[in-house]
Motif scaffolding. Structure first.
Motif, PDB file in Angstrom:
ATOM      1  N   LEU A  16       0.797  -1.234   0.000  1.00  0.00           N
ATOM      2  CA  LEU A  16       0.000   0.000   0.000  1.00  0.00           C
ATOM      3  C   LEU A  16       0.832   1.287   0.000  1.00  0.00           C
ATOM      4  CD1 LEU A  16      -2.748   1.447   0.256  1.00  0.00           C
ATOM      5  CD2 LEU A  16      -2.620   1.067   2.728  1.00  0.00           C
ATOM      6  N   PHE A  17       1.804   1.385   0.914  1.00  0.00           N
ATOM      7  CA  PHE A  17       2.489   2.673   1.049  1.00  0.00           C
ATOM      8  C   PHE A  17       3.416   2.999  -0.128  1.00  0.00           C
ATOM      9  CE2 PHE A  17       0.852   1.777   5.276  1.00  0.00           C
ATOM     10  CZ  PHE A  17       0.075   2.922   5.436  1.00  0.00           C
ATOM     11  N   PRO A  18       4.171   2.030  -0.652  1.00  0.00           N
ATOM     12  CA  PRO A  18       4.910   2.325  -1.885  1.00  0.00           C
ATOM     13  C   PRO A  18       3.991   2.719  -3.041  1.00  0.00           C
ATOM     14  CG  PRO A  18       5.772   0.335  -0.869  1.00  0.00           C
ATOM     15  CD  PRO A  18       4.572   0.751  -0.068  1.00  0.00           C
ATOM     16  N   GLY A  40      -0.457  10.931   5.296  1.00  0.00           N
ATOM     17  CA  GLY A  40      -0.629   9.580   4.772  1.00  0.00           C
ATOM     18  C   GLY A  40       0.023   8.557   5.687  1.00  0.00           C
ATOM     19  N   ILE A  41       1.191   8.085   5.297  1.00  0.00           N
ATOM     20  CA  ILE A  41       1.855   7.055   6.113  1.00  0.00           C
ATOM     21  C   ILE A  41       2.113   7.602   7.519  1.00  0.00           C
ATOM     22  CG2 ILE A  41       4.189   7.715   5.352  1.00  0.00           C
ATOM     23  CD1 ILE A  41       4.818   4.627   5.402  1.00  0.00           C
ATOM     24  N   GLY A  42       2.012   6.741   8.500  1.00  0.00           N
ATOM     25  CA  GLY A  42       2.227   7.161   9.882  1.00  0.00           C
ATOM     26  C   GLY A  42       3.705   7.259  10.186  1.00  0.00           C
ATOM     27  N   ALA A 105       7.960  -3.899  14.984  1.00  0.00           N
ATOM     28  CA  ALA A 105       6.752  -4.732  14.995  1.00  0.00           C
ATOM     29  C   ALA A 105       6.457  -5.307  13.603  1.00  0.00           C
ATOM     30  CB  ALA A 105       5.564  -3.909  15.484  1.00  0.00           C
ATOM     31  N   LYS A 106       6.772  -4.529  12.569  1.00  0.00           N
ATOM     32  CA  LYS A 106       6.459  -5.012  11.213  1.00  0.00           C
ATOM     33  C   LYS A 106       7.321  -6.224  10.835  1.00  0.00           C
ATOM     34  CE  LYS A 106       6.517  -3.154   6.505  1.00  0.00           C
ATOM     35  NZ  LYS A 106       6.498  -1.883   5.775  1.00  0.00           N
ATOM     36  N   PRO A 107       8.669  -6.122  10.972  1.00  0.00           N
ATOM     37  CA  PRO A 107       9.457  -7.324  10.664  1.00  0.00           C
ATOM     38  C   PRO A 107       9.117  -8.506  11.564  1.00  0.00           C
ATOM     39  CG  PRO A 107      10.902  -5.470  11.306  1.00  0.00           C
ATOM     40  CD  PRO A 107       9.509  -4.934  11.199  1.00  0.00           C
ATOM     41  N   SER A 128      -7.525  -3.730   8.230  1.00  0.00           N
ATOM     42  CA  SER A 128      -6.387  -3.924   9.131  1.00  0.00           C
ATOM     43  C   SER A 128      -5.086  -3.540   8.441  1.00  0.00           C
ATOM     44  CB  SER A 128      -6.324  -5.373   9.619  1.00  0.00           C
ATOM     45  OG  SER A 128      -6.033  -6.231   8.563  1.00  0.00           O
ATOM     46  N   TYR A 129      -4.067  -3.437   9.248  1.00  0.00           N
ATOM     47  CA  TYR A 129      -2.702  -3.156   8.778  1.00  0.00           C
ATOM     48  C   TYR A 129      -2.352  -4.198   7.699  1.00  0.00           C
ATOM     49  CZ  TYR A 129       2.373  -2.348   9.576  1.00  0.00           C
ATOM     50  OH  TYR A 129       3.702  -2.047   9.447  1.00  0.00           O
ATOM     51  N   PRO A 130      -2.001  -3.761   6.486  1.00  0.00           N
ATOM     52  CA  PRO A 130      -1.893  -4.698   5.357  1.00  0.00           C
ATOM     53  C   PRO A 130      -0.852  -5.809   5.535  1.00  0.00           C
ATOM     54  CG  PRO A 130      -1.659  -2.397   4.617  1.00  0.00           C
ATOM     55  CD  PRO A 130      -1.757  -2.349   6.100  1.00  0.00           C
ATOM     56  N   ASN A 185      -6.344   0.570  17.029  1.00  0.00           N
ATOM     57  CA  ASN A 185      -6.334  -0.021  15.699  1.00  0.00           C
ATOM     58  C   ASN A 185      -5.751   0.913  14.636  1.00  0.00           C
ATOM     59  OD1 ASN A 185      -7.929  -0.644  12.951  1.00  0.00           O
ATOM     60  ND2 ASN A 185      -7.602  -2.490  14.140  1.00  0.00           N
ATOM     61  N   ASN A 186      -4.914   0.339  13.835  1.00  0.00           N
ATOM     62  CA  ASN A 186      -4.489   0.948  12.586  1.00  0.00           C
ATOM     63  C   ASN A 186      -5.232   0.198  11.490  1.00  0.00           C
ATOM     64  OD1 ASN A 186      -3.181   2.024  10.407  1.00  0.00           O
ATOM     65  ND2 ASN A 186      -1.231   0.990  10.754  1.00  0.00           N
ATOM     66  N   PRO A 187      -6.167   0.803  10.789  1.00  0.00           N
ATOM     67  CA  PRO A 187      -6.329   2.228  10.536  1.00  0.00           C
ATOM     68  C   PRO A 187      -7.483   2.923  11.269  1.00  0.00           C
ATOM     69  CG  PRO A 187      -7.513   1.027   8.865  1.00  0.00           C
ATOM     70  CD  PRO A 187      -6.936  -0.002   9.801  1.00  0.00           C
ATOM     71  N   ALA A 216       1.265  -1.668  18.870  1.00  0.00           N
ATOM     72  CA  ALA A 216       2.273  -0.682  18.454  1.00  0.00           C
ATOM     73  C   ALA A 216       1.895   0.755  18.818  1.00  0.00           C
ATOM     74  CB  ALA A 216       2.510  -0.791  16.942  1.00  0.00           C
ATOM     75  N   TYR A 217       0.584   0.996  19.013  1.00  0.00           N
ATOM     76  CA  TYR A 217       0.141   2.371  19.308  1.00  0.00           C
ATOM     77  C   TYR A 217      -0.351   2.525  20.746  1.00  0.00           C
ATOM     78  CZ  TYR A 217       0.629   2.730  14.292  1.00  0.00           C
ATOM     79  OH  TYR A 217       1.151   2.715  13.031  1.00  0.00           O
ATOM     80  N   SER A 218       0.014   1.602  21.616  1.00  0.00           N
ATOM     81  CA  SER A 218      -0.553   1.611  22.981  1.00  0.00           C
ATOM     82  C   SER A 218      -0.215   2.886  23.755  1.00  0.00           C
ATOM     83  CB  SER A 218      -0.090   0.385  23.759  1.00  0.00           C
ATOM     84  OG  SER A 218       1.309   0.404  23.868  1.00  0.00           O
ATOM     85  N   SER A 247       8.718   2.800  17.563  1.00  0.00           N
ATOM     86  CA  SER A 247       8.770   3.659  16.380  1.00  0.00           C
ATOM     87  C   SER A 247       8.032   4.969  16.565  1.00  0.00           C
ATOM     88  CB  SER A 247       8.156   2.947  15.171  1.00  0.00           C
ATOM     89  OG  SER A 247       9.042   1.998  14.675  1.00  0.00           O
ATOM     90  N   LYS A 248       6.763   4.872  16.967  1.00  0.00           N
ATOM     91  CA  LYS A 248       5.918   6.062  16.930  1.00  0.00           C
ATOM     92  C   LYS A 248       6.033   6.887  18.212  1.00  0.00           C
ATOM     93  CE  LYS A 248       4.849   4.155  13.182  1.00  0.00           C
ATOM     94  NZ  LYS A 248       3.827   3.893  12.217  1.00  0.00           N
ATOM     95  N   SER A 249       6.283   6.230  19.339  1.00  0.00           N
ATOM     96  CA  SER A 249       6.241   6.953  20.614  1.00  0.00           C
ATOM     97  C   SER A 249       7.512   7.756  20.872  1.00  0.00           C
ATOM     98  CB  SER A 249       6.003   5.975  21.761  1.00  0.00           C
ATOM     99  OG  SER A 249       6.994   4.975  21.749  1.00  0.00           O
TER     100      SER A 249
HETATM  101  C1  MLT Z   1       1.126   3.187   8.702  1.00  0.00           C
HETATM  102  O1  MLT Z   1       1.074   4.294   8.184  1.00  0.00           O
HETATM  103  O2  MLT Z   1       0.180   2.388   8.708  1.00  0.00           O
HETATM  104  C2  MLT Z   1       2.385   2.785   9.353  1.00  0.00           C
HETATM  105  O3  MLT Z   1       3.256   3.827   9.433  1.00  0.00           O
HETATM  106  C3  MLT Z   1       3.057   1.722   8.646  1.00  0.00           C
HETATM  107  C4  MLT Z   1       4.048   1.068   9.525  1.00  0.00           C
HETATM  108  O4  MLT Z   1       4.202   1.385  10.695  1.00  0.00           O
HETATM  109  O5  MLT Z   1       4.688   0.167   9.000  1.00  0.00           O
END
Ligand code: MLT
Length: 403
Positions: A16-18, A40-42, A105-107, A128-130, A185-187, A216-218, A247-249
């Motif tokens: 999706l993101f690429p 867009g991308i988080g 978390a992704k890998p 859901s997260y792809p 939840n993402n998204p 991942a977003y707790s 990553s995000k926090s």
């Molecule tokens: C997202 O935008 O859903 C995330 O940034 C993607 C990710 O964390 O891999």
């Protein structure tokens, strides 16, 4: 001749993101003057806070001296970090030995597929997260793609819509060996309540399924009554593993650091502890997260680091609130954004990709089309709250002009 993994051919298109990036580049090639703003991308934009940078710099300096240089570390992570994650983030609900530190978390989600092989039915929230669906497809857990619904026959899709408050009917997961569940939840930005997570844990016990809980977003949960971890639910250690991320926090999307908790109690149906196999996989295909990143993580979990983490998260959550208020004023139905950095917005009848293109062309604002997260995402756009405040304010101004 080398044969291609036949399951790769089943993947519908690019990730999706690429794909969004490709469309963005195409647009920029035609409109080189456009000043695009990405919601867009988080991806994080705030700099890493000084106490965490200090931990990183000290680790780098140690690598530059013969006496303090270190090479390979334990594949499972530095003991101090594992212990700190267990005590600071899980308040002792899990043990340090159950925490496996990783590069994200992704890998980990991709590698977790190796635990289950190709015969396991996966259940996913829809949308859901792809990565859940795509990595399941790569592993071959999917059966054929139904052209009518664009759903894979070997995957149980659990629709999460405004009608069910974004909590799915679990009966649809009765054939699933594994249930992916993401909260916040993402998204959609929805957060499961304690009662809902209890229902999920009870279901998994009865159904003999394993939950892969994506937390991942707790850190973005503001409401203290909402659970930040599946392990806040009694008995969850017998049925769930949990993936999470720095990553995000703390702005580690580029630095890379995450973890997976695999409780000692969690077993496959033949009685083998999942932790034993996860350890085997990680020690085989992973050499441990970067030591530099791990010392950053250790610093983040000290008192000053935690304060900074809170500051960073609050900044993004203020962005979320600005976007939510603006879109609501414009008459849009907006979900999420109060305990998660994502807002899930109904498009007033446009398809997700049409709405994406409309905002790209008219406002030069990038969002993420909801249908990219699954069939139930059609008719929604996801707005990310990650961004510099001035960009968010500018994006909102542009939206107010065209909507
Ligand atoms: C997202 O935008 O859903 C995330 O940034 C993607 C990710 O964390 O891999």
């Amino acid at each position: 001749m080398a044969k291609r993994n036949p399951h790769l051919a089943k993947l519908q298109s690019g990730y999706l993101f690429p794909e969004i990036n490709r469309r963005k580049k195409e647009f920029l090639a035609a409109h080189p003057q456009a000043k695009l703003i990405s919601l867009g991308i988080g991806d994080t934009t705030q700099p890493i806070a000084p106490p965490i940078i200090k931990g990183i710099v000290q680790a780098v300096k140690r690598l530059g001296k013969r006496d303090t240089y270190t090479g390979y570390g334990d594949e499972q992570g530095i003991t101090e970090l594992r212990e700190r994650i267990a005590s600071v983030l899980y308040h002792g609900r899990v043990k340090g030995e159950e925490v496996f530190v990783s590069d994200g978390a992704k890998p980990d989600t991709g590698r977790l597929q190796m635990l289950f092989g190709s015969d396991t039915v996966m259940a996913v929230q829809d949308p859901s997260y792809p990565v859940y669906v795509d990595s399941s497809v790569m592993m071959g857990q999917t059966g054929p793609l139904s052209s009518k619904t664009s759903q894979f026959k070997g995957i149980a899709y659990l629709p999460c819509t405004p009608d069910n408050g974004f909590f799915p009917s679990l009966g649809n997961a009765k054939d699933a060996g594994v249930i992916f569940f993401c909260s916040p939840n993402n998204p959609t930005g929805a957060v499961a309540t304690r009662e809902q997570l209890k229902a999920l844990v009870d279901f998994a016990k009865e159904n003999r399924s394993i939950i892969i809980f994506d937390a991942a977003y707790s850190q973005f949960i503001r409401d203290e009554n909402l659970p930040r971890s599946i392990y806040e639910i009694p008995g969850a250690k017998e049925v769930a593993l949990e993936v999470s991320s720095f990553s995000k926090s703390i702005g580690f999307t580029g630095v890379r650091l995450g973890w997976t908790v695999v409780p000692n109690e969690l077993c496959f149906d033949d009685g083998t502890p999942v932790r034993k196999d996860w350890n085997r996989i990680m020690t085989t295909v992973f050499n441990g997260a970067s030591s530099i990143a791990q010392y950053g993580g250790i610093a983040a979990l000290e008192r000053e680091g935690m304060k900074e983490m809170e500051r960073t998260v609050s900044y993004y959550m203020e962005n979320a609130s600005i976007i939510r208020q603006a879109l609501r004023k414009l008459g849009y139905t907006v979900f999420g954004g109060d305990n998660a950095p994502y807002l899930w917005v109904q498009t007033k009848g446009m398809t997700s990709w049409d709405a994406f293109s409309f905002l790209l062309q008219k406002a030069h604002v990038i969002t993420t089309p909801g249908s990219g997260f699954g069939p139930s995402g059609e008719g929604f756009l996801r707005f990310s709250a990650f961004g510099h405040r001035e960009d968010v304010l500018e994006a909102v101004k542009r939206l107010e002009k065209i909507l």
